[in-house]
Scaffold this active site. Structure first.
Site: not given
Ligand code: ADP
Length: 572
Positions: A209, A354, A466
């Site tokens: 990550t 994850e 929020w």
């Molecule tokens: P990735 O960028 O491939 O999704 P990461 O582990 O780098 O994987 O990041 C994950 C995080 O990115 C998620 O926990 C969330 O906060 C954010 N995320 C991923 N997809 C979305 C989405 N469609 N809308 C909002 N947040 C997202």
């Protein structure tokens, strides 16, 4: 051909219990073939042998070959690794773009039982050193664009036995670090090799990550989790991939395995188009047109570049039909622009490293078919519905599950066979009652559609309530003169926090604070309207294309909201 099992699978089960035996349950009597990554490429080479893999090479030219060619070279790589003493479970790093050679490394490493560790070259050098050392990478294969970076890292990564440049002798860069030439390394091997069979629970690949808080953490995927994820991703209500597709992953192969596309494409026998290092609108468009790409996947920031290029040059796609957008929230305005202006169906998706990474994708159910288009879009703008393989729930601060009413929001937790159980090298499991806490805050509606409100560390807490920063950003992005928007919290003596909107204008436009604030009237609750707007030239992004809110909050930590200065003036 896949050879007979060369070693017994780890979990021995018997298929020969006599009927009615009370000693053990009656076991199914089907073949025990482990779900191995090598079988995906082997399947494509055997049944879609002439299907093409086309790459915009780092060297600049267009390279094309087939799944059959790819398997031979992946086998040569497996042989080369074995010849240098690489053992099952050893980690092999990559610093590479989306190319056929990177694909060979995916299969050559995992296929012989080693672990393919994709490293995100956009991370800071200290993070890269930490990751390579933590993973104890034996070899690192890198694209020639990263030659200077490798020179910077090599001395600090003493356990790496060799740095291998993914090119031929003619293009080898001049470097201080001793390097191996990939093409020569491969050429020394015959490619006559049978993929070994082993326990499907063995580690196959490793992805860290980005570590915005603390050190990066490694998600160690297994062969089983990866193959199951590849099946899930191909489903009609997921990415809907087929042998008739030409798939171009724009999401990098160093970002959660390009969302599994390098595994899903051979599983369905689709043509693969790999764009290399040039991800600007002009380069992507040219390749999509020349290779008749039908499906792609990427983060919103990359698509922003492509859409701007198309609009500025008055262009249309001739083959591009659908795209998955995820990694951060897809602004509804982008979804509409893809659909209405360019005829491309957008599948909004949510996931994370994850989760291998797919968790939810937005597709309609049969009961939605009769809804008016606006109501359908409202559903498709959410992060979507799970596919089999992922279960989710939201919980409140007391840890109790919250209702699926589309309004209550809480911490999003997930579980499933492709969800991480613990991080690489860490004994303690992050799970809570068997569920993985995602760090996202979300709602789930009665039909099971999930919508992300925020990262839990990004929510804006105003007067105990929020405010969703994503929703505030989505409204701004719908304004015709806004190129990008980010909403962060700003300290407020009365309300604790109030929203501050940071905006990049579209080139040549001059939308101002008052008219943009007015744009919010009627679009969100009055108390959600930002207290202030700051116009900037650029918004910082993370190594995976997300808005860097931590950095923005730092940049604006001394920003005084007009409502606060007014309060201060009144009190003196
Ligand atoms: P990735 O960028 O491939 O999704 P990461 O582990 O780098 O994987 O990041 C994950 C995080 O990115 C998620 O926990 C969330 O906060 C954010 N995320 C991923 N997809 C979305 C989405 N469609 N809308 C909002 N947040 C997202």
């Amino acid at each position: 051909m896949v050879t007979p099992q060369q070693e017994p699978p780890g979990r021995q089960v018997s298929g020969h219990e006599p009927r009615g035996s009370s000693a053990a349950p009656l076991m199914g009597q089907m073949m025990q073939m482990p779900l191995l990554i090598s079988s995906l490429l082997h399947h494509a080479a055997r049944h879609f042998g002439d299907t093409e893999i086309v790459t915009r090479r780092i060297e600049g030219d267009l390279h094309r070959y087939t799944y059959a060619d790819c398997e031979v070279r992946a086998k040569q790589l497996a042989q080369a690794l074995l010849a240098t003493g690489v053992k099952r479970g050893d980690r092999i790093g990559t610093l590479a773009w989306n190319t056929y050679r990177h694909l060979e490394v995916y299969y050559g490493t995992s296929g012989m039982g080693a672990v393919c560790h994709t490293i995100n070259p956009r991370l800071f050098a200290e993070q890269l050193v930490f990751i390579i050392n933590h993973a104890e990478d034996r070899f690192v294969l890198f694209d020639i664009t990263f030659a200077a970076l490798v020179d910077q890292l090599a001395a600090q990564c003493p356990q790496v036995r060799g740095w291998i440049a993914l090119t031929d002798r003619a293009h080898l860069p001049a470097m201080q670090t001793p390097i191996i030439c990939y093409e020569e390394w491969l050429a020394a091997q015959s490619g006559e090799f049978d993929w070994p069979q082993f326990d499907e629970l063995s580690a196959s690949s490793l992805c860290y990550t980005s570590g915005t808080t603390g050190h990066p953490k490694g998600a160690l995927y297994s062969h089983r989790s990866t193959v199951l994820h590849a099946y899930g991703a191909a489903l009609p209500d997921a990415m809907a991939c087929s042998a008739r597709d030409a798939i171009m992953p724009v999401v990098p192969m160093f970002h959660v395995n390009a969302w599994g596309i390098p595994y899903t494409a051979p599983l369905v026998g689709a043509k693969l188009v790999l764009p290399g290092k040039d991800l600007d609108g002009a380069s992507l468009y040219a390749l999509m047109e020349s290779e008749q790409v039908s499906f792609s996947a990427g983060v919103p920031t990359v698509w922003l570049g492509l859409l701007n290029y198309l609009s500025q040059n008055n262009l249309q796609f001739s083959s591009f039909k659908r795209t998955v957008i995820g990694g951060s929230a897809c602004p509804p305005a982008m979804l509409r622009s893809f659909e209405d202006q360019f005829g491309v169906h957008v599948i909004h998706a949510w996931g994370m490293t994850e989760l291998s990474p797919l968790g939810t994708l937005a597709n309609l159910k049969a009961k939605h078919a009769a809804l008016p288009p606006e109501a359908q879009r409202h559903i498709l703008e959410k992060q979507g519905h799970v596919i089999f393989g992922v279960d989710l729930r939201i919980v409140g601060i007391d840890g109790l599950e919250l209702p699926w009413d589309g309004v209550s929001f809480g911490d999003l937790q997930v579980r499933g066979p492709w969800v991480v159980e613990r991080y690489f090298g860490q004994l303690e499991s992050p799970l809570i009652d068997g569920w993985f806490p995602t760090g996202d805050v979300a709602t789930i509606d009665a039909d099971g559609y999930m919508q992300i409100t925020d990262r839990s560390k990004d929510v804006i807490k105003s007067g105990g309530e929020w405010i969703s920063s994503i929703e505030i950003e989505n409204v701004a992005m719908a304004h015709p003169e806004v190129a990008e928007a980010a909403c962060i919290s700003c300290a407020h003596p009365k309300w604790d926090e109030r929203p501050l909107l940071v905006v990049v204008r579209k080139p040549g436009t001059e939308v101002d604070r008052e008219s943009l604030l007015q744009f919010y009237e009627g679009r969100v609750a009055k108390w959600w309207i930002p207290d202030d707007i700051a116009f900037v030239d650029a918004i910082p992004h993370t190594a995976t294309g997300k808005i860097q809110k931590l950095k923005l909050r730092e940049l604006f930590k001394n920003h005084v909201l007009p409502s606060v200065s007014q309060m201060q003036a009144e009190s003196t």
